[in-house]
Design an enzyme around this catalytic site. Sequence first.
Site, PDB file in Angstrom:
ATOM      1  N   CYS A 137      37.576 -25.790 -14.467  1.00 43.88           N
ATOM      2  CA  CYS A 137      37.183 -24.795 -13.469  1.00 43.88           C
ATOM      3  C   CYS A 137      35.677 -24.662 -13.315  1.00 43.88           C
ATOM      4  O   CYS A 137      35.207 -23.869 -12.482  1.00 43.88           O
ATOM      5  CB  CYS A 137      37.817 -23.454 -13.814  1.00 43.88           C
ATOM      6  SG  CYS A 137      39.608 -23.579 -14.029  1.00 43.88           S
ATOM      7  N   HIS A 190      42.539 -18.641  -7.637  1.00 45.80           N
ATOM      8  CA  HIS A 190      41.650 -19.472  -8.452  1.00 45.80           C
ATOM      9  C   HIS A 190      41.754 -20.921  -7.994  1.00 45.80           C
ATOM     10  O   HIS A 190      42.789 -21.563  -8.171  1.00 45.80           O
ATOM     11  CB  HIS A 190      42.055 -19.344  -9.919  1.00 45.80           C
ATOM     12  CG  HIS A 190      41.090 -19.979 -10.876  1.00 45.80           C
ATOM     13  ND1 HIS A 190      39.989 -20.701 -10.477  1.00 45.80           N
ATOM     14  CD2 HIS A 190      41.077 -19.999 -12.246  1.00 45.80           C
ATOM     15  CE1 HIS A 190      39.336 -21.140 -11.546  1.00 45.80           C
ATOM     16  NE2 HIS A 190      39.981 -20.720 -12.619  1.00 45.80           N
TER      17      HIS A 190
END
Length: 412
Positions: free
Chosen positions: A162, A339
């Site tokens: 991420c 996300h």
Amino acid sequence: MERVVITGIGVVNAIGNTKEEYWDALAVGKNGIGPLTYFDASEHRTQIAGEVKDFQAEQYLDRRAASRLPLFIQYALATAIMAREDAGLDLDKVDPYRAGVQIGSGIGGIGVLEDNAKILAEKGVKRVSPFLVPYMIINMAAGQISIRFNLKGPNSTSVTACASANHSMGDSFHIIKRGDADVMFTGGTESAITPLAVGGFCAMRAMSERNHEPERASRPFTKDRDGFVMGDGAGILIFESLSHAKKRGAHIYAEVVGYGMTSDAHDMVSPPENGEGAAKAMEFALRSAGLPLDAVDYINAHGTSTPIGDVAETNAIKSLFGDRAYKIPVSSTKSMVGHLLGAAGAVELIACLCAMEKGFLPPTINYDMPDEACDLDYVPNESRDAKISVALTNAFGFGGHNTSIVLRKFTG
């Protein structure tokens, strides 16, 4: 050393397929999370996602590319085209060896791998697609952008979960700063809402299971948060040297002034609760920018809505900024878009540009139950007018990757 500025923006995510749609949605706290429709998720623990809606690849790609390229490459190409147009950049006037690409992605073409694994099992090896490898490998988004625009300079891909987009943008910042390129297409792209990827995160119990009310599932910093909600899309930006941008009279959104990165060296997936590595990444970013702690007007948090992660980031901010942490507005735009994994840092940096350009703070929606362990100003539920000169954006990834980027309003 060259100064680095941002002159172009392209974005696709759950609340907007253009910069204008995205920025308008941020202003009103629009929710982009809903029931998962890309596949039958009835047997998955998590059945919700921040899916991209009404994306028309044919607006940007020819029919063959739109029908064959995997979504993560389609998103990357479409947003790169948007960013170039937004920047008003005539690449015929740019030395191709002075223009490059750095695009991050965490999972890339996992859907292509899933499809061909099924073909292998059911029909045999002779039916495996010859496009499996070039459509699966994560660096192909950057490769396709370079081919599309004849960009022959630095070309690479960060794959740091991420934190991927932030690492790619940070690398682009340094490439231009040290004089190795004048223009960089940079950011992140992701299309990981697939049966296997969602199933893997479900097995980890990392994602929200609030399937009965998907619009309230992404709840960063709230007491009853139960995990992140996956989103997909891309954010691509044009980074330029200031001298190059000024020479062509480009509109400048902001200046990139700092970049910091660290590793937790702690655990595969969980950060240390004290947020030490995250705090250091922010500290190093501000140090590289030559800015004091009290210069920061806004923090776009990683803020995933996970029980451990949100506490660690809150503790990191408090440990670095001390008492002033309570005076700095902090928000998580993941509450609206979900996300985006390896693309998260890019769409969130674009949210910071929106905040600086339009003069408001994007909210953290679904904030209705304060957590005593998360006690900062998270700009709850509604946007807020604000003048922002310096913004800091965080992105952290599995493996302990911590990254922070500092933006400053451009004043000349």
